[in-house]
Scaffold this motif. Structure first.
Motif, PDB file in Angstrom:
ATOM      1  N   VAL A  65     -13.250 -23.122 -19.332  1.00  0.00           N
ATOM      2  CA  VAL A  65     -11.885 -23.638 -19.224  1.00  0.00           C
ATOM      3  C   VAL A  65     -11.608 -23.842 -17.737  1.00  0.00           C
ATOM      4  O   VAL A  65     -11.649 -22.885 -16.961  1.00  0.00           O
ATOM      5  CB  VAL A  65     -10.849 -22.691 -19.839  1.00  0.00           C
ATOM      6  N   ARG A  66     -11.352 -25.073 -17.337  1.00  0.00           N
ATOM      7  CA  ARG A  66     -11.040 -25.393 -15.946  1.00  0.00           C
ATOM      8  C   ARG A  66      -9.534 -25.617 -15.823  1.00  0.00           C
ATOM      9  O   ARG A  66      -8.914 -26.214 -16.706  1.00  0.00           O
ATOM     10  CB  ARG A  66     -11.813 -26.626 -15.480  1.00  0.00           C
ATOM     11  N   ALA A  67      -8.954 -25.137 -14.713  1.00  0.00           N
ATOM     12  CA  ALA A  67      -7.505 -25.195 -14.563  1.00  0.00           C
ATOM     13  C   ALA A  67      -7.119 -25.236 -13.102  1.00  0.00           C
ATOM     14  O   ALA A  67      -7.854 -24.741 -12.223  1.00  0.00           O
ATOM     15  CB  ALA A  67      -6.856 -23.988 -15.244  1.00  0.00           C
ATOM     16  N   ALA A  68      -5.957 -25.824 -12.839  1.00  0.00           N
ATOM     17  CA  ALA A  68      -5.401 -25.781 -11.483  1.00  0.00           C
ATOM     18  C   ALA A  68      -5.020 -24.362 -11.110  1.00  0.00           C
ATOM     19  O   ALA A  68      -5.057 -23.984  -9.933  1.00  0.00           O
ATOM     20  CB  ALA A  68      -4.185 -26.697 -11.398  1.00  0.00           C
ATOM     21  N   LEU A  69      -4.662 -23.560 -12.125  1.00  0.00           N
ATOM     22  CA  LEU A  69      -4.292 -22.161 -11.889  1.00  0.00           C
ATOM     23  C   LEU A  69      -4.793 -21.300 -13.028  1.00  0.00           C
ATOM     24  O   LEU A  69      -4.593 -21.630 -14.208  1.00  0.00           O
ATOM     25  CB  LEU A  69      -2.769 -22.015 -11.775  1.00  0.00           C
ATOM     26  N   VAL A  70      -5.452 -20.202 -12.687  1.00  0.00           N
ATOM     27  CA  VAL A  70      -5.811 -19.164 -13.654  1.00  0.00           C
ATOM     28  C   VAL A  70      -4.871 -17.981 -13.419  1.00  0.00           C
ATOM     29  O   VAL A  70      -4.721 -17.511 -12.285  1.00  0.00           O
ATOM     30  CB  VAL A  70      -7.271 -18.712 -13.488  1.00  0.00           C
ATOM     31  N   VAL A  71      -4.219 -17.517 -14.498  1.00  0.00           N
ATOM     32  CA  VAL A  71      -3.352 -16.339 -14.417  1.00  0.00           C
ATOM     33  C   VAL A  71      -4.018 -15.215 -15.192  1.00  0.00           C
ATOM     34  O   VAL A  71      -4.280 -15.351 -16.401  1.00  0.00           O
ATOM     35  CB  VAL A  71      -1.950 -16.617 -14.982  1.00  0.00           C
ATOM     36  N   ALA A  72      -4.305 -14.122 -14.502  1.00  0.00           N
ATOM     37  CA  ALA A  72      -4.911 -12.953 -15.139  1.00  0.00           C
ATOM     38  C   ALA A  72      -3.799 -12.048 -15.650  1.00  0.00           C
ATOM     39  O   ALA A  72      -3.072 -11.436 -14.866  1.00  0.00           O
ATOM     40  CB  ALA A  72      -5.799 -12.203 -14.159  1.00  0.00           C
ATOM     41  N   GLY A 128     -11.433 -21.960 -12.702  1.00  0.00           N
ATOM     42  CA  GLY A 128     -11.480 -21.810 -14.156  1.00  0.00           C
ATOM     43  C   GLY A 128     -12.144 -20.507 -14.546  1.00  0.00           C
ATOM     44  O   GLY A 128     -12.397 -19.638 -13.704  1.00  0.00           O
ATOM     45  N   VAL A 129     -12.455 -20.391 -15.840  1.00  0.00           N
ATOM     46  CA  VAL A 129     -13.096 -19.183 -16.367  1.00  0.00           C
ATOM     47  C   VAL A 129     -14.187 -19.561 -17.357  1.00  0.00           C
ATOM     48  O   VAL A 129     -14.138 -20.622 -17.991  1.00  0.00           O
ATOM     49  CB  VAL A 129     -12.067 -18.244 -17.060  1.00  0.00           C
ATOM     50  N   ARG A 130     -15.157 -18.655 -17.463  1.00  0.00           N
ATOM     51  CA  ARG A 130     -16.195 -18.785 -18.487  1.00  0.00           C
ATOM     52  C   ARG A 130     -15.798 -17.935 -19.687  1.00  0.00           C
ATOM     53  O   ARG A 130     -15.325 -16.802 -19.523  1.00  0.00           O
ATOM     54  CB  ARG A 130     -17.560 -18.361 -17.945  1.00  0.00           C
ATOM     55  N   VAL A 131     -16.024 -18.474 -20.876  1.00  0.00           N
ATOM     56  CA  VAL A 131     -15.492 -17.870 -22.098  1.00  0.00           C
ATOM     57  C   VAL A 131     -16.575 -17.856 -23.169  1.00  0.00           C
ATOM     58  O   VAL A 131     -17.339 -18.822 -23.306  1.00  0.00           O
ATOM     59  CB  VAL A 131     -14.274 -18.669 -22.618  1.00  0.00           C
ATOM     60  N   THR A 132     -16.630 -16.760 -23.932  1.00  0.00           N
ATOM     61  CA  THR A 132     -17.447 -16.743 -25.143  1.00  0.00           C
ATOM     62  C   THR A 132     -16.521 -16.820 -26.358  1.00  0.00           C
ATOM     63  O   THR A 132     -15.475 -16.184 -26.392  1.00  0.00           O
ATOM     64  CB  THR A 132     -18.311 -15.472 -25.234  1.00  0.00           C
ATOM     65  N   ARG A 159      -3.786 -27.482 -17.030  1.00  0.00           N
ATOM     66  CA  ARG A 159      -3.135 -27.179 -15.766  1.00  0.00           C
ATOM     67  C   ARG A 159      -3.130 -25.678 -15.485  1.00  0.00           C
ATOM     68  O   ARG A 159      -3.318 -25.247 -14.362  1.00  0.00           O
ATOM     69  CB  ARG A 159      -1.684 -27.699 -15.761  1.00  0.00           C
ATOM     70  N   CYS A 160      -2.883 -24.877 -16.523  1.00  0.00           N
ATOM     71  CA  CYS A 160      -2.813 -23.428 -16.338  1.00  0.00           C
ATOM     72  C   CYS A 160      -3.573 -22.726 -17.449  1.00  0.00           C
ATOM     73  O   CYS A 160      -3.313 -22.965 -18.635  1.00  0.00           O
ATOM     74  CB  CYS A 160      -1.361 -22.955 -16.317  1.00  0.00           C
TER      75      CYS A 160
END
Length: 408
Positions: A157-164, A145-149, A9-10
């Protein structure tokens, strides 16, 4: 073979105080959270170690204050500065309406490890170390979402909300392309450590002399020392030699004169490039910025951690229910977070810039406001009217609009 994908979700980018606190609070409310931290541990030198009464009050509301204070720390009920032989108390925290009426100096890695252990008690909290975010995933105009190494390879990582919450050098902020307003800073800080003896002064200390500002923080068996320098002057100081630097330290704090040889090389001195900046808009659809990623703070007052924690508490209060609802979050809850926290951030930065330009910059330039070498007038006033010491203590210790928990 397609790269693995994690659904949550987050997704919180950055395992600093803002990210860890928000992750723990959301998980406590029942929201599934993934926190991504690019390093293998929290052990970084010379990060902010000051926990203020506002943060301690949040720990109390969570029922964790006594457990947190069982970790190694130092308490400081007063803030002191010194100019020549004159020592002045400029902040008195003992009158604050909080459980902890003092500053707490605790290594940031201990605080973050504490939050990680608390988060691990919830099945909704997932901390991934050595997870370096390299980009954002978009669906149309929305961040999804975001791409991650990772050591195991790339993932999404896919999410309803990304918090930076990935700090002043935020990768996500660069990817989002949001405008950053730079407020300027006339100074940088050189951090280093010297040993501390049991009969040394106990409280944190700021020392002011024409052309030099020196900060000392009690770390039990060590002093964490900071020399404030004019912006961009580090290479010039290096050219004068390490011995000159040691002599300056001994002149600023004579009781350390026999210990300056502990600085064996310039490798023992770390440069903090001070930035004060902020976003005008803290969000995009599916994306929110908090902490230094939204508003990089000056080290003046040591309030960076506490602003980050306050952002996290406000975000958890406002976003827990929308995230639990399982529907499209929209931008209104994100706008509400900015509305709640933008004024405290702006007012704090304005005060920091004022102090930088009106007090610290003249001292660094060797012209302390034409006062003949005496204390700057705000410090002189605090020295002569003790009740006024409560004002900076409240502004530093509680800040503007301190947050309290209102989780589901």
């Amino acid at each position: 073979m397609s790269e693995p994908t994690v659904e949550t979700r987050c997704c919180i980018v950055g395992g600093g105080p803002a990210g860890m606190m928000l992750g723990v609070l959301l998980a406590r409310a029942g929201v599934d959270v993934v926190v991504l931290e690019k390093h293998a541990d929290f052990l970084r030198d010379f990060r902010g170690d000051t926990l203020h009464p506002s943060t301690m009050e949040v720990m109390h509301e969570l029922g964790w204050l006594n457990e947190l204070l069982s970790l190694p720390h130092q308490k400081a009920p007063y803030l002191r500065v010194q100019r020549g032989s004159a020592e002045v108390v400029v902040g008195d925290f003992t009158h604050l309406p909080t459980r902890a009426r003092y500053l707490v100096f605790m290594p940031q890695w201990d605080f973050l490890d504490f939050l990680a252990r608390k988060g691990a008690e919830s099945p909704h909290f997932h901390l991934r170390m050595r997870a370096n975010v390299t980009g954002v995933v978009r669906e149309g105009s929305r961040v999804a979402g975001v791409r991650v190494t990772t050591p195991e390879g790339p993932m999404t990582v896919r999410a309803a909300l990304v918090v930076a919450a990935d700090g002043r050098h935020s990768t996500v902020r660069q990817q989002a392309g949001l405008a950053v307003e730079d407020l300027g800073a006339p100074m940088d800080v050189l951090w280093f450590r010297l040993s501390r003896k049991p009969d040394d002064p106990p409280d944190p200390m700021g020392r002011f002399e024409d052309g030099q500002i020196f900060i000392m923080i009690n770390r039990t068996d060590q002093w964490q020392c900071g020399r404030v320098i004019a912006k961009g002057s580090f290479e010039m100081l290096r050219s004068l030699g390490l011995e000159r630097f040691r002599e300056d330290v001994a002149r600023m704090a004579p009781f350390l004169a026999e210990r300056v040889r502990e600085l064996a090389s310039w490798e023992d001195v770390k440069l903090l490039t001070v930035q004060v900046n902020r976003l005008s808009t803290w969000y995009q659809p599916g994306l929110l910025f908090i902490g230094d990623a939204a508003h990089a703070m000056s080290p003046v007052g040591g309030v960076g951690i506490n602003l980050a924690v306050q952002d996290a508490v406000a975000a958890a209060n406002l976003l827990s229910r929308p995230l639990l609802a399982g529907t499209d979050l929209g931008t209104e809850p994100l706008r509400q977070v900015q509305r709640r926290r933008e004024l405290p951030a702006r007012l704090t930065q304005s005060a920091q810039v004022l102090i930088q330009n009106r007090v610290l910059k003249p001292i660094l330039q060797g012209r302390p406001n034409g006062n003949g070498g005496r204390l700057p007038w705000p410090l002189w006033l605090a020295d002569h009217v003790p009740p006024l010491r409560r004002i900076p203590a409240r502004l530093v210790g509680l800040g503007v609009r301190p947050e309290h928990l209102h989780l589901p």
